[in-house]
Design an enzyme around this catalytic site. Structure first.
Site, short mmCIF file in Angstrom:
data_model
loop_
_atom_site.label_atom_id
_atom_site.label_comp_id
_atom_site.label_asym_id
_atom_site.label_seq_id
_atom_site.Cartn_x
_atom_site.Cartn_y
_atom_site.Cartn_z
N SER A 162 -94.90 -67.60 -92.13
CA SER A 162 -95.83 -66.51 -91.78
C SER A 162 -95.07 -65.26 -91.34
O SER A 162 -95.05 -64.93 -90.15
CB SER A 162 -96.83 -66.96 -90.71
OG SER A 162 -96.23 -67.65 -89.65
N SER A 185 -87.21 -70.04 -92.59
CA SER A 185 -86.98 -71.33 -93.22
C SER A 185 -85.74 -71.97 -92.60
O SER A 185 -84.71 -71.31 -92.44
CB SER A 185 -86.77 -71.15 -94.73
OG SER A 185 -86.48 -72.39 -95.36
N GLY A 186 -85.85 -73.23 -92.20
CA GLY A 186 -84.72 -73.90 -91.57
C GLY A 186 -84.63 -73.69 -90.08
O GLY A 186 -83.70 -74.21 -89.44
N ALA A 187 -85.57 -72.95 -89.50
CA ALA A 187 -85.51 -72.68 -88.06
C ALA A 187 -85.81 -73.93 -87.23
O ALA A 187 -85.41 -74.01 -86.07
CB ALA A 187 -86.50 -71.57 -87.70
#
Length: 205
Positions: free
Chosen positions: A105, A33-35
């Site tokens: 994922s 998340s946030g990548a």
């Protein structure tokens, strides 16, 4: 299921692809998340769209507003969420589209299960490998703060593991370089494997 038979239509994937002037694939953006998965996928779709290619972007949050709104965030529900997305993506690829999906994922098993539904070369795994420290600094939804406080259970990267791909087709760390160069790296790859034609990319110069 014994009475259900797949109907082969007279217009097939190859015919749809020829009409669109592209080879359909699924690009699967995976990472914390946030990548920057959605940002990167969205920028790539915009570039391809402006060059005249036929695309569709499946985003993790968006599918939970409709297709998967009945699902929670248990391990079983997250698996079902990805299963549904994989099946929808398969239909879209059959329609001749270049499909982009942006989902955490977190497990290799989940991603490999989706890859197995596609012919060789039609599933492209893009590991958005931005470090956890950078993702936490960004924290666009404030989720890491909540996860560190124990307010979110099974949060990937904090209280639940993320299994990085072992052999992704592409790896991009969005904390290095700029978005434009990252998009061009993706376009160069798609051109190299003949998903899109370089003679239609003049508008991207």
């Amino acid at each position: 299921m014994s009475n259900i038979v797949w109907h082969q239509h007279s217009v097939d994937q190859a015919a749809r692809a020829r009409l669109k002037g592209q080879n359909p694939v699924l690009l699967w953006f995976t990472g914390l998340s946030g990548a920057g998965k959605s940002t990167l996928a969205g920028a790539l779709e915009r570039a391809l769209f402006e060059a005249g290619f036929h695309t569709y972007l499946l985003d993790g949050d968006n599918v939970r507003h409709g297709l998967c709104k009945d699902l929670g965030f248990s391990v079983a529900d997250r698996d079902e969420n990805l299963r549904r997305v994989g099946e929808v993506a398969k239909l879209m690829v059959d329609a001749g589209l270049v499909v982009l999906s942006a989902f955490i994922s977190p497990t290799r098993e989940e991603r490999d299960s989706i890859r197995a539904r596609f012919p060789e070369g039609q599933f492209i795994e893009v590991h958005v490998s931005t470090p956890l420290s950078v993702c936490e600094l960004r924290d666009p939804k404030g989720l890491y703060v909540k996860a560190r406080k124990g307010e979110i259970a099974h949060f990937t990267g904090i209280s639940s593991p993320y299994e990085a791909p072992l052999s992704a087709e592409l790896t991009i760390d969005t904390s290095k370089g700029d978005l434009a160069s990252q998009v061009h790296a993706l376009i160069d790859y798609l051109t190299a494997i003949d998903v899109i034609s370089s003679n239609r990319l003049a508008s991207l110069a």
